[in-house]
Motif scaffolding. Structure first.
Motif: not given
Length: 221
Positions: A178-191
């Motif tokens: 879940i933590d990794k998914s949150k980081k990926v989603l945050t990165s995607m949101s920034r992109r």
């Protein structure tokens, strides 16, 4: 069943049988020094029997309730037998013609009747000892069954503990995912946000270019 209690019980039963034999022999002796000597030995033996009774009582009271109740009931029988033997020894200690007359007036037993009574009590003691052995075997069997049940329960608890630990590890792995998914989603949101700014800038530039082109076309012809 407590091995300590069993040891005290064996000593008491052997001592009780021995005292019963001595009491029977003393009852047949005429009043005199030999009878006094044997009576004194009987009193010493009775003191030893009292000590064993107290030790058994203390040991029984230290055990779990299921065993304690049965052992205390058995001890009450032993105490009752010992009290009867004490009374008979006290009778032997009273010598003389006056005491003999008093015994007759009180309807007490003659030596032969006392001997018969001793044999009967000895037989009862032997029977009770056999019953005690049966109860000891039954208690041991119950203890073994309880031990097997305890081992089975411990095995099940161990399995449940391992299952809980595995579940905990899996949950910990899920938390990491879940933590990794949150980081990926945050990165995607920034992109996505950055891409939006870029797209907006491109669109703005295109609109500005179109306006400029239209301006030159309209006002320079």
């Amino acid at each position: 069943m407590s091995e300590v209690f069993e040891g005290y019980e064996r000593q008491y039963c052997e001592l009780s049988v021995n005292l019963s034999h001595k009491c029977t022999s003393a009852a047949l002796l005429p009043d005199g020094e030999p009878k006094k000597q044997q009576t004194s030995e009987l009193k010493v033996g009775l003191d030893d029997a009292d000590v064993l009774i107290r030790k058994m009582d203390l040991e029984a009271r230290s055990l779990q309730p299921s065993l304690k109740a049965a052992l205390l009931a058995k001890l009450r029988e032993y105490k009752s037998d010992l009290n009867k033997l004490k009374k008979e020894v006290n009778k032997l200690a009273l010598t003389g013609a006056n005491q003999a007359a008093h015994d007759l007036e009180s309807g007490m037993m003659d030596p032969h009747a006392a001997s018969a009574n001793q044999r009967e009590r000895l037989a009862m003691t032997t029977e009770r000892l056999d019953q005690s052995s049966d109860r000891i075997r039954e208690s041991r069997r119950a203890a073994l069954e309880t031990e097997d049940l305890g081992v089975s329960i411990l095995g099940e608890l161990q399995q449940q503990r391992e299952s809980l630990l595995n579940s905990h590890h899996r949950l910990h792995g899920v938390d990491d995912a879940i933590d990794k998914s949150k980081k990926v989603l945050t990165s995607m949101s920034r992109r996505i946000s950055r891409n939006k700014w870029i797209m907006g800038s491109v669109i703005g530039a295109l609109i500005l270019a179109i306006i400029i082109i239209l301006y030159f076309k309209l006002f320079h012809h």
